[in-house]
Write a protein that holds these residues in place. Structure first.
Motif: not given
Length: 73
Positions: A25, A27-32, A34-36
């Motif tokens: 979870w 890592q998914a939050r960090l990915d979000e 990063w994307d933003r």
């Protein structure tokens, strides 16, 4: 709102399977995040110079296909 120390203490009490699920979870939050950030930087023109350099390198045939690099051919 819990403090970081409280959250860390709570995580220490979790079984390994829950910690692993939390890690996924996070890592998914960090990915979000990063994307933003990338989208904001792109919209603000912060990447324009890098994009122009990459396009110029491509036009000058100074780059190789990723498959070629990965397979070292």
């Amino acid at each position: 709102m819990a403090t970081l120390l409280e959250i860390e203490a709570a995580i220490e009490q979790l079984p390994e399977s829950d910690v692993r699920q939390l890690a996924v979870w996070l890592q998914a939050r960090l990915d979000e995040i990063w994307d933003r950030q990338m989208e904001a930087d792109l919209s603000a023109g912060k990447l324009d110079n890098l994009i122009a350099r990459a396009e110029a390198d491509i036009s000058a045939s100074l780059v190789r296909d990723l498959d070629e690099v990965l397979h070292n051919t």
